[in-house]
Enzyme design. Sequence first.
Site, PDB file in Angstrom:
ATOM      1  N   GLU A 247       0.599  -1.285   0.067  1.00  0.00           N
ATOM      2  CA  GLU A 247       0.092   0.555  -0.161  1.00  0.00           C
ATOM      3  C   GLU A 247       1.000   1.539  -0.190  1.00  0.00           C
ATOM      4  O   GLU A 247       0.863   1.371   0.948  1.00  0.00           O
ATOM      5  CB  GLU A 247      -1.222  -0.113   1.133  1.00  0.00           C
ATOM      6  CG  GLU A 247      -1.732  -1.529   1.467  1.00  0.00           C
ATOM      7  CD  GLU A 247      -3.310  -0.827   0.546  1.00  0.00           C
ATOM      8  OE1 GLU A 247      -2.705  -0.124  -0.733  1.00  0.00           O
ATOM      9  OE2 GLU A 247      -4.000  -2.556   0.241  1.00  0.00           O
ATOM     10  N   LEU A 248       1.062   1.633  -1.375  1.00  0.00           N
ATOM     11  CA  LEU A 248       2.115   2.632  -1.216  1.00  0.00           C
ATOM     12  C   LEU A 248       1.417   4.117  -1.617  1.00  0.00           C
ATOM     13  O   LEU A 248       0.572   4.058  -0.767  1.00  0.00           O
ATOM     14  CB  LEU A 248       3.520   2.758  -3.009  1.00  0.00           C
ATOM     15  CG  LEU A 248       3.361   0.981  -2.685  1.00  0.00           C
ATOM     16  CD1 LEU A 248       4.244   0.380  -3.419  1.00  0.00           C
ATOM     17  CD2 LEU A 248       4.294   0.502  -1.183  1.00  0.00           C
ATOM     18  N   CYS A 281      -2.622   9.042   2.312  1.00  0.00           N
ATOM     19  CA  CYS A 281      -1.876   8.548   1.012  1.00  0.00           C
ATOM     20  C   CYS A 281      -4.022   8.685   0.097  1.00  0.00           C
ATOM     21  O   CYS A 281      -3.192   9.296  -1.786  1.00  0.00           O
ATOM     22  CB  CYS A 281      -2.084   7.089   1.293  1.00  0.00           C
ATOM     23  SG  CYS A 281      -3.305   6.554   1.702  1.00  0.00           S
ATOM     24  N   GLU A 377       3.679  14.016  -3.918  1.00  0.00           N
ATOM     25  CA  GLU A 377       3.058  13.783  -2.796  1.00  0.00           C
ATOM     26  C   GLU A 377       2.921  14.493  -1.865  1.00  0.00           C
ATOM     27  O   GLU A 377       3.901  14.474  -0.775  1.00  0.00           O
ATOM     28  CB  GLU A 377       2.487  12.258  -2.559  1.00  0.00           C
ATOM     29  CG  GLU A 377       1.998  11.898  -1.285  1.00  0.00           C
ATOM     30  CD  GLU A 377       1.945  10.194  -0.540  1.00  0.00           C
ATOM     31  OE1 GLU A 377       3.059   9.557  -0.934  1.00  0.00           O
ATOM     32  OE2 GLU A 377       1.280   9.852  -0.150  1.00  0.00           O
TER      33      GLU A 377
HETATM   34  P1  NAD Z   1       8.212   5.875   4.619  1.00  0.00           P
HETATM   35  O1  NAD Z   1       7.821   4.169   3.322  1.00  0.00           O
HETATM   36  O2  NAD Z   1       8.891   6.315   5.100  1.00  0.00           O
HETATM   37  O3  NAD Z   1       8.413   4.100   5.728  1.00  0.00           O
HETATM   38  C1  NAD Z   1       7.248   2.793   5.758  1.00  0.00           C
HETATM   39  C2  NAD Z   1       7.745   2.477   7.374  1.00  0.00           C
HETATM   40  O4  NAD Z   1       8.822   1.571   6.267  1.00  0.00           O
HETATM   41  C3  NAD Z   1       8.618   2.783   8.113  1.00  0.00           C
HETATM   42  O5  NAD Z   1       7.590   2.009   9.208  1.00  0.00           O
HETATM   43  C4  NAD Z   1       9.552   3.292   8.151  1.00  0.00           C
HETATM   44  O6  NAD Z   1      10.244   2.987   9.367  1.00  0.00           O
HETATM   45  C5  NAD Z   1       9.948   1.779   7.359  1.00  0.00           C
HETATM   46  N1  NAD Z   1      10.989   1.866   5.972  1.00  0.00           N
HETATM   47  C6  NAD Z   1      11.532   2.685   6.241  1.00  0.00           C
HETATM   48  N2  NAD Z   1      12.887   3.365   5.464  1.00  0.00           N
HETATM   49  C7  NAD Z   1      12.926   1.618   5.594  1.00  0.00           C
HETATM   50  C8  NAD Z   1      14.320   0.357   4.579  1.00  0.00           C
HETATM   51  N3  NAD Z   1      15.362   1.315   4.181  1.00  0.00           N
HETATM   52  N4  NAD Z   1      14.048  -0.548   5.081  1.00  0.00           N
HETATM   53  C9  NAD Z   1      13.000  -1.350   5.726  1.00  0.00           C
HETATM   54  N5  NAD Z   1      11.730  -0.542   6.478  1.00  0.00           N
HETATM   55  C10 NAD Z   1      11.747   1.066   6.098  1.00  0.00           C
HETATM   56  O7  NAD Z   1       6.705   5.772   4.918  1.00  0.00           O
HETATM   57  P2  NAD Z   1       6.192   7.073   6.070  1.00  0.00           P
HETATM   58  O8  NAD Z   1       6.934   8.245   5.871  1.00  0.00           O
HETATM   59  O9  NAD Z   1       5.883   6.812   6.847  1.00  0.00           O
HETATM   60  O10 NAD Z   1       4.720   6.787   5.684  1.00  0.00           O
HETATM   61  C11 NAD Z   1       4.027   8.184   4.513  1.00  0.00           C
HETATM   62  C12 NAD Z   1       4.078   7.480   2.848  1.00  0.00           C
HETATM   63  O11 NAD Z   1       3.204   6.778   3.477  1.00  0.00           O
HETATM   64  C13 NAD Z   1       2.962   8.325   2.021  1.00  0.00           C
HETATM   65  O12 NAD Z   1       3.867   7.330   0.778  1.00  0.00           O
HETATM   66  C14 NAD Z   1       1.438   7.193   1.867  1.00  0.00           C
HETATM   67  O13 NAD Z   1       1.249   7.507   1.027  1.00  0.00           O
HETATM   68  C15 NAD Z   1       2.347   6.223   2.308  1.00  0.00           C
HETATM   69  N6  NAD Z   1       0.581   5.547   2.542  1.00  0.00           N
HETATM   70  C16 NAD Z   1       0.735   5.510   1.999  1.00  0.00           C
HETATM   71  C17 NAD Z   1      -0.927   4.155   2.667  1.00  0.00           C
HETATM   72  C18 NAD Z   1      -1.508   3.486   1.084  1.00  0.00           C
HETATM   73  O14 NAD Z   1      -3.143   2.672   2.038  1.00  0.00           O
HETATM   74  N7  NAD Z   1      -1.279   3.689  -0.143  1.00  0.00           N
HETATM   75  C19 NAD Z   1      -1.395   4.559   3.123  1.00  0.00           C
HETATM   76  C20 NAD Z   1      -0.519   5.381   5.161  1.00  0.00           C
HETATM   77  C21 NAD Z   1       0.559   6.148   3.780  1.00  0.00           C
END
Ligand code: NAD
Length: 473
Positions: A247-248, A281, A377
């Site tokens: 879910e990105l 998102c 975004e």
């Molecule tokens: P992010 O990708 O930075 O982090 C998400 C998760 O991944 C966190 O737990 C983080 O600690 C972990 N993470 C980060 N880098 C990592 C790595 N190198 N290896 C392993 N894990 C790692 O995202 P964010 O800033 O926390 O959240 C915002 C993003 O999430 C936005 O792009 C938003 O659109 C997306 N989002 C999508 C949905 C959906 O359902 N499509 C819902 C909510 C948020």
Amino acid sequence: MIRSDLYINGEWVATPKRHPVYDPSDNSVIAEIAVAGDNEVDAALNAAANAFPSFAKMAPRARGEILRKAFEIMIAEADDLARLVSRENGKVFADAKGEILYAAEFFRWFSEEAVRINGEFRHAPSGDKRILVTHQPVGVSLLITPWNFPAAMATRKIGPAVAAGCTVIVKPAMETPLTTLAIADILHRAGLPAGVVNVITPTPASPAVTRLLADPRVKNLSFTGSTQVGKMLLKQAADRVIRTSMELGGNAPFIVLDDANIDDAVAGAMLAKLRNGGAACTAANRFYVSKKVAQEFVDKLTQAMSKIKMAPGLTEGAQLGASVSVKERDKIADLVANSVKQGGKVTLGGTKPEGAGAFYPPTVMIVSADNDILKEEIFGPVAVVVTVDSDEEAIKLANDTEYGLISYVYSGALDRAIRVSEAMESGMVAINRGVISDPAAPFGGYKESGLGREGGFDGVHEFLEKKYIGVTI
Ligand code: NAD
């Protein structure tokens, strides 16, 4: 009581290394959470792997009853949970309470789904056998969640995993781990057996996720977060060909056709843009508005946005809180500043307030269709409006992105709105509504917004393997 230790094998595990969790409204420290090292990561995996065989066999009704009980506790404790979400995330109490109620609904929905996992029994067309199709829990699953909905993103994954009979390791975002730990506490009190849900908080720089994905006992990765990190994890998951749900990110278009009721469209825009301070998102990111109604829409949206009260999340009457961190807030400010350099016109907001706290004000801008801000975004309270000449132009511009999570369409004619909806390259379309997320509906995206669906009837299948058994009778 704020839980700040790791939750492994049904127990709270303290570690000497701690990491601060900040309140982004004033940068004060709320708690120091335990940091998981290799030993704790291995302990969580051992616990999940050991608990799996018996949990997979637990009666679906019993698994459902635990989720139902967790739903009831969440509802009973909703105000306290909402305060915790607000403090660690920055969102206002009303948004946080809305999130808790939404999050709890995933436990209720999947408590009902646990006992409705159907199979098939068919005659093969050739008549030589019967075709039986059954479903089995996929096994130990790694759940990784973002900071923007710390409760709902956790329950949207834990609910279906438990319903399916999987055991999990949850890795919440380092900015907002306290809510996930509080949910683990609720599941514990609801009677979830030890080892079924484990919560670890390694530092972002640690190789914990890589280590887990490399272990043959991990069978499934369910990730919600940015497209950039999702792609990286998909590559790691490919090495062992494990199941993934992604879910990105999103870059939602909000289309207002010339026959739309503009007051309704503005009310919907306020929800789609400002829910969660724009850090969703699903947040409307690009407003494509018919030339005929553009001026009226911008005037009314600017007026509505100007009335929003920005204040720390727990302030009485606050409607817009802080971003999760000053870093995130500065990203929003930079996007707006660059957009202005490229000719974007600000009708409201657009300047970073002085003082501590990660605040950014409600902002409305009018830009041309080639402005770079439309490619990003924004994740903040910034509404970017582009004027369009026709439905076809709105559709073309709306689809001109690598993302495809959700689109919004406002029109006075249902057939026209459905024609546009069918042309949208997105997993979800909201017609004449500012919010459509619903635990009972499939949530997920096309293109680089993801793979798979959460919620609805699909959600539990992200945690189930399908098995075909052929038999001569
Ligand atoms: P992010 O990708 O930075 O982090 C998400 C998760 O991944 C966190 O737990 C983080 O600690 C972990 N993470 C980060 N880098 C990592 C790595 N190198 N290896 C392993 N894990 C790692 O995202 P964010 O800033 O926390 O959240 C915002 C993003 O999430 C936005 O792009 C938003 O659109 C997306 N989002 C999508 C949905 C959906 O359902 N499509 C819902 C909510 C948020």
